[in-house]
Design an enzyme around this catalytic site. Structure first.
Site, mmCIF file in Angstrom:
data_model
loop_
_atom_site.group_PDB
_atom_site.id
_atom_site.type_symbol
_atom_site.label_atom_id
_atom_site.label_comp_id
_atom_site.label_asym_id
_atom_site.label_seq_id
_atom_site.Cartn_x
_atom_site.Cartn_y
_atom_site.Cartn_z
ATOM 1 N N ASP A 106 0.873 -1.190 0.000
ATOM 2 C CA ASP A 106 0.000 0.000 0.000
ATOM 3 C C ASP A 106 0.904 1.233 0.000
ATOM 4 O O ASP A 106 2.106 1.136 0.273
ATOM 5 C CB ASP A 106 -0.897 0.010 1.248
ATOM 6 C CG ASP A 106 -1.778 1.258 1.322
ATOM 7 O OD1 ASP A 106 -2.411 1.597 0.299
ATOM 8 O OD2 ASP A 106 -1.819 1.920 2.375
ATOM 9 N N SER A 107 0.302 2.386 -0.244
ATOM 10 C CA SER A 107 1.079 3.624 -0.201
ATOM 11 C C SER A 107 1.519 3.944 1.238
ATOM 12 O O SER A 107 2.522 4.618 1.437
ATOM 13 C CB SER A 107 0.229 4.771 -0.745
ATOM 14 O OG SER A 107 -0.955 4.892 0.011
ATOM 15 N N GLY A 164 -3.083 9.165 -3.876
ATOM 16 C CA GLY A 164 -4.426 9.357 -4.434
ATOM 17 C C GLY A 164 -4.669 10.595 -5.259
ATOM 18 O O GLY A 164 -5.642 10.662 -6.008
ATOM 19 N N CYS A 198 -4.480 -1.581 -1.858
ATOM 20 C CA CYS A 198 -4.691 -0.164 -2.131
ATOM 21 C C CYS A 198 -5.590 -0.060 -3.355
ATOM 22 O O CYS A 198 -5.271 -0.631 -4.410
ATOM 23 C CB CYS A 198 -3.341 0.487 -2.403
ATOM 24 S SG CYS A 198 -3.442 2.190 -2.962
ATOM 25 N N ASN A 199 -6.693 0.625 -3.208
ATOM 26 C CA ASN A 199 -7.618 0.770 -4.335
ATOM 27 C C ASN A 199 -7.000 1.604 -5.458
ATOM 28 O O ASN A 199 -7.227 1.354 -6.630
ATOM 29 C CB ASN A 199 -8.903 1.451 -3.869
ATOM 30 C CG ASN A 199 -9.726 0.566 -2.962
ATOM 31 O OD1 ASN A 199 -10.642 -0.107 -3.385
ATOM 32 N ND2 ASN A 199 -9.390 0.540 -1.675
ATOM 33 N N THR A 200 -6.215 2.614 -5.072
ATOM 34 C CA THR A 200 -5.629 3.510 -6.072
ATOM 35 C C THR A 200 -4.652 2.747 -6.967
ATOM 36 O O THR A 200 -4.701 2.864 -8.194
ATOM 37 C CB THR A 200 -4.912 4.674 -5.345
ATOM 38 O OG1 THR A 200 -5.836 5.270 -4.422
ATOM 39 C CG2 THR A 200 -4.424 5.711 -6.312
ATOM 40 N N GLU A 254 -3.101 8.886 8.196
ATOM 41 C CA GLU A 254 -1.640 8.808 8.325
ATOM 42 C C GLU A 254 -1.155 9.535 9.584
ATOM 43 O O GLU A 254 -0.109 9.228 10.129
ATOM 44 C CB GLU A 254 -0.960 9.388 7.079
ATOM 45 C CG GLU A 254 -1.138 8.540 5.821
ATOM 46 C CD GLU A 254 -0.318 7.249 5.838
ATOM 47 O OE1 GLU A 254 0.845 7.271 6.236
ATOM 48 O OE2 GLU A 254 -0.891 6.203 5.454
ATOM 49 N N CYS A 277 -11.182 2.951 -0.400
ATOM 50 C CA CYS A 277 -9.764 3.250 -0.143
ATOM 51 C C CYS A 277 -9.439 2.498 1.131
ATOM 52 O O CYS A 277 -10.207 2.559 2.104
ATOM 53 C CB CYS A 277 -9.563 4.756 0.056
ATOM 54 S SG CYS A 277 -7.929 5.179 0.719
ATOM 55 N N THR A 278 -8.327 1.776 1.137
ATOM 56 C CA THR A 278 -8.054 0.899 2.282
ATOM 57 C C THR A 278 -7.705 1.676 3.552
ATOM 58 O O THR A 278 -7.697 1.110 4.643
ATOM 59 C CB THR A 278 -6.913 -0.085 1.951
ATOM 60 O OG1 THR A 278 -5.770 0.657 1.481
ATOM 61 C CG2 THR A 278 -7.349 -1.075 0.893
ATOM 62 N N HIS A 279 -7.440 2.964 3.432
ATOM 63 C CA HIS A 279 -7.254 3.776 4.634
ATOM 64 C C HIS A 279 -8.585 4.015 5.373
ATOM 65 O O HIS A 279 -8.599 4.199 6.591
ATOM 66 C CB HIS A 279 -6.677 5.156 4.289
ATOM 67 C CG HIS A 279 -5.200 5.175 4.048
ATOM 68 N ND1 HIS A 279 -4.611 4.607 2.952
ATOM 69 C CD2 HIS A 279 -4.177 5.713 4.779
ATOM 70 C CE1 HIS A 279 -3.288 4.806 3.003
ATOM 71 N NE2 HIS A 279 -3.017 5.481 4.108
HETATM 72 N N1 DGL Z 1 -4.923 3.294 0.576
HETATM 73 C C1 DGL Z 1 -4.976 3.743 -0.772
HETATM 74 C C2 DGL Z 1 -6.258 3.318 -1.450
HETATM 75 O O1 DGL Z 1 -6.810 2.299 -1.096
HETATM 76 C C3 DGL Z 1 -4.682 5.149 -1.149
HETATM 77 C C4 DGL Z 1 -4.104 6.112 -0.242
HETATM 78 C C5 DGL Z 1 -3.316 7.193 -0.929
HETATM 79 O O2 DGL Z 1 -3.900 8.175 -1.414
HETATM 80 O O3 DGL Z 1 -2.122 7.016 -0.969
HETATM 81 O O4 DGL Z 1 -6.703 3.938 -2.370
#
Ligand code: DGL
Length: 264
Positions: free
Chosen positions: A11-12, A44, A75-77, A152, A183-185
């Protein structure tokens, strides 16, 4: 490092922990190596070419660190932008988080909002995945770019997070039955988000479905002492504390390593 191969999770930053937790629960006897690109988070708001460049460099560094048997793009992105490129590049199974999320959302409801990063919204990956899963109802895509920096920073509740969530929720259509945390966050904000929406709204995030998909591909692990490694591209000490906070269990100093990602 285990010769039989470990599961890589990328992930990011911290968001992939929501998928990692599910993998640890579903597959407690499998070794995992988590990579958070903490030097470059958030992804993102970046261009697809930049995200793909980061993803290729990070995944190559992860492969050089550990023999992977499977890679989860937690990570979805990254999934939205680079899944196909990474599947073509790697000889191991590469799993994204969008299709399992779209399947769950299709089963859950009809009038859906997907909360996601700008890059995910602009990619149209969710709309395509929902259509592929047979969803015929209404879909609203909502970019929530301030959520990732909040997570974060560990600011997952309190007045600032509430104000930001309220700002995005005011932009949502009325009478939604399902909200996808695309988004996994965002699952790390779930208790707060849930408290701000009607109780009958269904919340979808794909961590558990992804973990079950991994299990379907590699089966049950049987390692007595599975490895748990956490790689970061910057700030290992700060992130070790965040990993502990969000995973709710001790993460030792020697489990967290700084990784040098070349080529970017
Ligand atoms: N966790 C990431 C997601 O699922 C993106 C977070 C980011 O913007 O870096 O999209």
């Amino acid at each position: 490092m285990r010769d039989s191969g470990v599961i890589g999770i990328y992930d990011s930053g911290l968001g992939g922990l929501t998928v990692l937790s599910a993998i640890h629960q579903v597959l407690p006897n499998e070794s995992t190596v988590y990579l958070g690109d903490t030097a470059r988070v958030p992804y993102g708001n970046r261009k697809p070419e930049t995200i793909t460049k980061y993803a290729l460099a990070n995944v190559r560094a992860l492969l050089a660190y550990a023999p992977l048997k499977l890679l989860v793009l937690a990570c979805n992105t990254i999934t939205a932008v680079a899944l196909k490129t990474l599947q073509d590049e790697l000889k191991i199974p590469v799993i994204g988080v969008i299709e399992p999320g779209a399947q769950m959302a299709t089963a859950a409801g009809d009038k859906i909002a997907v909360l996601a990063t700008r890059a995910t919204v602009q990619s149209r990956a969710y709309q395509e995945a929902l259509t592929k899963c047979g969803h015929e109802g209404f879909v609203h895509m909502q970019a929530c770019p301030l959520f990732v920096p909040l997570v974060e920073e560990g600011m997952v509740d309190g007045p600032i997070a509430r104000e930001v969530a309220d700002f995005y929720f005011r932009q949502l259509p009325k009478d939604l039955d399902t909200i996808v945390l695309g988004c996994t966050h965002y699952p790390l904000l779930l208790p707060l988000l849930q408290s701000m929406m009607p109780e009958d709204v269904k919340w979808v995030h794909s961590g558990e479905a992804v973990a079950n998909k991994v299990k379907g591909i590699i089966g049950n692990g049987n390692e007595a002492a599975p490895l748990r490694k956490y790689l970061v591209t910057e700030a290992p000490d700060r992130y070790r504390q965040m990993f502990e906070f969000f995973l709710g269990k001790p993460v030792l100093k020697e489990q967290v390593e700084l990784i040098d990602v070349r080529g970017i």
